[in-house]
Motif scaffolding. Structure first.
Motif, PDB file in Angstrom:
ATOM      1  N   ALA A   1       0.848  -1.197   0.000  1.00 19.76           N
ATOM      2  CA  ALA A   1       0.000   0.000   0.000  1.00 19.76           C
ATOM      3  C   ALA A   1       0.877   1.238   0.000  1.00 19.76           C
ATOM      4  CB  ALA A   1      -0.924   0.012   1.215  1.00 19.76           C
ATOM      5  N   SER A   2       0.393   2.282  -0.659  1.00 11.59           N
ATOM      6  CA  SER A   2       1.110   3.558  -0.708  1.00 11.59           C
ATOM      7  C   SER A   2       0.195   4.670  -0.228  1.00 11.59           C
ATOM      8  CB  SER A   2       1.592   3.856  -2.127  1.00 11.59           C
ATOM      9  OG  SER A   2       2.488   2.859  -2.576  1.00 11.59           O
ATOM     10  N   GLN A   3       0.769   5.607   0.498  1.00  6.59           N
ATOM     11  CA  GLN A   3       0.007   6.737   1.015  1.00  6.59           C
ATOM     12  C   GLN A   3       0.700   8.053   0.653  1.00  6.59           C
ATOM     13  OE1 GLN A   3       1.329   4.409   3.453  1.00  6.59           O
ATOM     14  NE2 GLN A   3      -0.390   3.036   3.010  1.00  6.59           N
ATOM     15  N   ILE A   4      -0.112   9.086   0.563  1.00  7.01           N
ATOM     16  CA  ILE A   4       0.410  10.441   0.351  1.00  7.01           C
ATOM     17  C   ILE A   4      -0.099  11.323   1.480  1.00  7.01           C
ATOM     18  CG2 ILE A   4      -1.510  11.307  -1.049  1.00  7.01           C
ATOM     19  CD1 ILE A   4       2.232  11.932  -1.756  1.00  7.01           C
ATOM     20  N   GLU A   5       0.754  12.210   1.939  1.00  3.91           N
ATOM     21  CA  GLU A   5       0.378  13.121   3.018  1.00  3.91           C
ATOM     22  C   GLU A   5       0.831  14.528   2.646  1.00  3.91           C
ATOM     23  OE1 GLU A   5       0.926  12.284   7.463  1.00  3.91           O
ATOM     24  OE2 GLU A   5       2.535  13.715   7.040  1.00  3.91           O
ATOM     25  N   ILE A   6      -0.088  15.475   2.733  1.00  2.62           N
ATOM     26  CA  ILE A   6       0.218  16.876   2.458  1.00  2.62           C
ATOM     27  C   ILE A   6       0.039  17.654   3.756  1.00  2.62           C
ATOM     28  CG2 ILE A   6      -0.358  18.930   1.109  1.00  2.62           C
ATOM     29  CD1 ILE A   6      -1.649  17.062  -0.956  1.00  2.62           C
ATOM     30  N   ARG A   7       1.085  18.318   4.175  1.00  2.00           N
ATOM     31  CA  ARG A   7       1.023  19.247   5.310  1.00  2.00           C
ATOM     32  C   ARG A   7       1.344  20.632   4.769  1.00  2.00           C
ATOM     33  NH1 ARG A   7       1.674  17.144  10.776  1.00  2.00           N
ATOM     34  NH2 ARG A   7       1.630  14.868  10.749  1.00  2.00           N
ATOM     35  N   ALA A   8       0.480  21.583   5.032  1.00  4.05           N
ATOM     36  CA  ALA A   8       0.689  22.911   4.442  1.00  4.05           C
ATOM     37  C   ALA A   8       0.041  23.979   5.302  1.00  4.05           C
ATOM     38  CB  ALA A   8       0.105  22.953   3.026  1.00  4.05           C
ATOM     39  N   SER A   9       0.476  25.204   5.083  1.00  4.98           N
ATOM     40  CA  SER A   9      -0.153  26.353   5.732  1.00  4.98           C
ATOM     41  C   SER A   9      -0.042  27.558   4.803  1.00  4.98           C
ATOM     42  CB  SER A   9       0.496  26.652   7.093  1.00  4.98           C
ATOM     43  OG  SER A   9       1.857  27.016   6.940  1.00  4.98           O
ATOM     44  N   TRP A  10      -1.000  28.473   4.935  1.00  2.00           N
ATOM     45  CA  TRP A  10      -0.999  29.678   4.118  1.00  2.00           C
ATOM     46  C   TRP A  10      -1.781  30.771   4.834  1.00  2.00           C
ATOM     47  CZ3 TRP A  10      -3.843  25.345   3.148  1.00  2.00           C
ATOM     48  CH2 TRP A  10      -5.227  25.471   3.040  1.00  2.00           C
ATOM     49  N   THR A  11      -1.530  32.004   4.436  1.00  2.00           N
ATOM     50  CA  THR A  11      -2.203  33.165   5.017  1.00  2.00           C
ATOM     51  C   THR A  11      -3.303  33.624   4.073  1.00  2.00           C
ATOM     52  OG1 THR A  11      -0.192  33.880   6.162  1.00  2.00           O
ATOM     53  CG2 THR A  11      -1.907  35.539   5.816  1.00  2.00           C
ATOM     54  N   PRO A  12      -4.571  33.526   4.487  1.00  2.00           N
ATOM     55  CA  PRO A  12      -5.662  33.966   3.623  1.00  2.00           C
ATOM     56  C   PRO A  12      -5.760  35.481   3.576  1.00  2.00           C
ATOM     57  CG  PRO A  12      -6.538  33.280   5.740  1.00  2.00           C
ATOM     58  CD  PRO A  12      -5.061  32.987   5.776  1.00  2.00           C
ATOM     59  N   ARG A  13      -6.139  36.011   2.405  1.00  2.00           N
ATOM     60  CA  ARG A  13      -6.312  37.450   2.282  1.00  2.00           C
ATOM     61  C   ARG A  13      -7.497  37.893   3.137  1.00  2.00           C
ATOM     62  NH1 ARG A  13      -7.399  39.725  -3.587  1.00  2.00           N
ATOM     63  NH2 ARG A  13      -5.147  39.393  -3.793  1.00  2.00           N
ATOM     64  N   GLU A  14      -7.325  38.993   3.860  1.00  2.00           N
ATOM     65  CA  GLU A  14      -8.387  39.507   4.718  1.00  2.00           C
ATOM     66  C   GLU A  14      -9.171  40.603   4.010  1.00  2.00           C
ATOM     67  OE1 GLU A  14      -6.561  40.749   8.357  1.00  2.00           O
ATOM     68  OE2 GLU A  14      -5.415  38.880   8.558  1.00  2.00           O
ATOM     69  N   SER A  15     -10.452  40.711   4.341  1.00  2.00           N
ATOM     70  CA  SER A  15     -11.292  41.771   3.794  1.00  2.00           C
ATOM     71  C   SER A  15     -10.975  43.090   4.483  1.00  2.00           C
ATOM     72  CB  SER A  15     -12.765  41.423   4.005  1.00  2.00           C
ATOM     73  OG  SER A  15     -13.078  41.470   5.392  1.00  2.00           O
ATOM     74  N   ALA A  16     -11.662  44.144   4.058  1.00  2.00           N
ATOM     75  CA  ALA A  16     -11.463  45.453   4.692  1.00  2.00           C
ATOM     76  C   ALA A  16     -11.821  45.407   6.166  1.00  2.00           C
ATOM     77  CB  ALA A  16     -12.299  46.510   3.966  1.00  2.00           C
ATOM     78  N   ALA A  17     -12.718  44.485   6.533  1.00  2.00           N
ATOM     79  CA  ALA A  17     -13.114  44.338   7.933  1.00  2.00           C
ATOM     80  C   ALA A  17     -12.147  43.450   8.712  1.00  2.00           C
ATOM     81  CB  ALA A  17     -14.522  43.763   8.018  1.00  2.00           C
ATOM     82  N   GLY A  18     -11.107  42.964   8.036  1.00  2.00           N
ATOM     83  CA  GLY A  18     -10.119  42.141   8.712  1.00  2.00           C
ATOM     84  C   GLY A  18     -10.505  40.688   8.844  1.00  2.00           C
ATOM     85  N   VAL A  19     -11.438  40.206   7.996  1.00  2.00           N
ATOM     86  CA  VAL A  19     -11.921  38.825   8.080  1.00  2.00           C
ATOM     87  C   VAL A  19     -11.691  38.130   6.739  1.00  2.00           C
ATOM     88  CG1 VAL A  19     -13.874  37.321   8.563  1.00  2.00           C
ATOM     89  CG2 VAL A  19     -13.693  39.537   9.721  1.00  2.00           C
ATOM     90  N   PRO A  20     -11.015  36.998   6.706  1.00  2.00           N
ATOM     91  CA  PRO A  20     -10.846  36.265   5.450  1.00  2.00           C
ATOM     92  C   PRO A  20     -12.106  35.496   5.093  1.00  2.00           C
ATOM     93  CG  PRO A  20      -9.801  35.076   7.237  1.00  2.00           C
ATOM     94  CD  PRO A  20     -10.299  36.367   7.829  1.00  2.00           C
ATOM     95  N   ASP A  21     -12.227  35.137   3.829  1.00  2.00           N
ATOM     96  CA  ASP A  21     -13.374  34.353   3.361  1.00  2.00           C
ATOM     97  C   ASP A  21     -13.109  32.883   3.678  1.00  2.00           C
ATOM     98  OD1 ASP A  21     -15.516  33.204   2.122  1.00  2.00           O
ATOM     99  OD2 ASP A  21     -15.195  34.145   0.170  1.00  2.00           O
ATOM    100  N   THR A  22     -13.294  32.531   4.944  1.00  2.00           N
ATOM    101  CA  THR A  22     -12.943  31.184   5.375  1.00  2.00           C
ATOM    102  C   THR A  22     -13.852  30.126   4.755  1.00  2.00           C
ATOM    103  OG1 THR A  22     -14.245  31.596   7.381  1.00  2.00           O
ATOM    104  CG2 THR A  22     -11.845  31.863   7.528  1.00  2.00           C
ATOM    105  N   ALA A  23     -15.098  30.462   4.449  1.00  2.00           N
ATOM    106  CA  ALA A  23     -15.986  29.490   3.814  1.00  2.00           C
ATOM    107  C   ALA A  23     -15.446  29.077   2.452  1.00  2.00           C
ATOM    108  CB  ALA A  23     -17.395  30.062   3.678  1.00  2.00           C
ATOM    109  N   ALA A  24     -14.941  30.046   1.679  1.00  2.00           N
ATOM    110  CA  ALA A  24     -14.375  29.737   0.374  1.00  2.00           C
ATOM    111  C   ALA A  24     -13.088  28.929   0.509  1.00  2.00           C
ATOM    112  CB  ALA A  24     -14.120  31.022  -0.407  1.00  2.00           C
ATOM    113  N   HIS A  25     -12.272  29.247   1.513  1.00  2.00           N
ATOM    114  CA  HIS A  25     -11.048  28.480   1.729  1.00  2.00           C
ATOM    115  C   HIS A  25     -11.383  27.051   2.149  1.00  2.00           C
ATOM    116  CE1 HIS A  25      -7.670  31.359   1.297  1.00  2.00           C
ATOM    117  NE2 HIS A  25      -8.609  32.251   1.540  1.00  2.00           N
ATOM    118  N   LEU A  26     -12.414  26.878   2.958  1.00  2.00           N
ATOM    119  CA  LEU A  26     -12.835  25.530   3.326  1.00  2.00           C
ATOM    120  C   LEU A  26     -13.321  24.767   2.099  1.00  2.00           C
ATOM    121  CD1 LEU A  26     -13.507  23.290   5.312  1.00  2.00           C
ATOM    122  CD2 LEU A  26     -15.668  24.478   5.827  1.00  2.00           C
ATOM    123  N   ALA A  27     -14.082  25.429   1.227  1.00  2.00           N
ATOM    124  CA  ALA A  27     -14.553  24.779   0.006  1.00  2.00           C
ATOM    125  C   ALA A  27     -13.376  24.366  -0.874  1.00  2.00           C
ATOM    126  CB  ALA A  27     -15.493  25.707  -0.752  1.00  2.00           C
ATOM    127  N   ALA A  28     -12.361  25.237  -0.989  1.00  2.00           N
ATOM    128  CA  ALA A  28     -11.177  24.896  -1.779  1.00  2.00           C
ATOM    129  C   ALA A  28     -10.430  23.731  -1.160  1.00  2.00           C
ATOM    130  CB  ALA A  28     -10.260  26.116  -1.899  1.00  2.00           C
TER     131      ALA A  28
END
Length: 219
Positions: A159-186
């Motif tokens: 058996a073979s497995q793949i593992e991705i570990r990653a982090s990134w900074t989401p762009r924030e809106s003018a109110a200082g809040v990122p579109d986390t729902a869209a990032h979750l969908a991605a």
């Protein structure tokens, strides 16, 4: 939740650290970002639930676990953590950070592809780009592992497995809040991609096109 000392920039490497239950308290931008995660509409093949969040990485954190399910079979699974430091973080270049761990088993011909790590990284960046999401300071690792069985388990195929570990900074809106729902969908697009599911139409009816998965799963 008190801020932790000795924070490191390689957030993706600390996903398995000490954990604590995230409280619903926090500054308004963090609460808004968490509410967006909770209200996101996802593909029916995705099963998602809140889980315990790391407490060493940021003053505030919220974590989700998800799996791509086909009948009783989990095709891929992962964890997504939203971090928030109201004072900002030099390594993040922002006040929010998303950290992920994604895992899946691979078909033998796909696991043998020497370009697999590079391809897997493009699945992540492509999933974000396909939904028009900008991110800063991306970092991560792609790990490929193989298992061979012996003795009483010798009848099992390798058996073979793949593992991705990653982090990134989401762009924030003018109110200082990122579109986390869209990032979750991605991120769920990435999970489905690594599981071998076909692309899905976005909320506006367009098809989310991702980099091609080599060795597609037969259906």
């Amino acid at each position: 939740m008190a801020a932790a000392q000795g924070q490191r920039s390689d957030d993706a490497g600390e996903m398995d650290g000490a954990q604590g239950v995230v409280a619903d308290a926090g500054p308004p931008p963090f609460r808004a970002a968490v509410d967006a995660l909770r209200g996101a509409r996802l593909r029916p093949q995705i099963e998602v639930e809140q889980t315990r969040s790391p407490k060493r990485l940021a003053p505030y954190a919220y974590a989700l676990e998800a799996a791509v399910v086909d009948g009783e079979e989990d095709l891929a699974d992962g964890r997504l953590v939203l971090l928030h430091d109201p004072d900002g973080h030099d390594a993040w270049q922002g006040t929010f950070r998303l950290v992920t761990l994604v895992r899946a088993e691979l078909e033998p011909e796909m696991a043998a592809d020497p370009l697999l790590p590079e391809v897997c990284w493009t699945w992540l960046t492509g999933a974000l780009a396909a939904r028009g999401l900008a991110c800063g300071e991306p970092s991560g690792t792609v790990t490929r592992a193989g298992s061979h069985y012996f003795g009483g388990l010798a009848e099992r195929p390798p058996a073979s497995q793949i593992e991705i570990r990653a982090s990134w900074t989401p762009r924030e809106s003018a109110a200082g809040v990122p579109d986390t729902a869209a990032h979750l969908a991605a991120w769920c697009d990435l999970l489905c991609q690594i599981a071998g599911l076909p692309p899905v139409a976005a909320a506006d009816g367009s098809v989310v096109s991702l980099p091609q998965r080599r060795g597609p799963r037969s259906t």
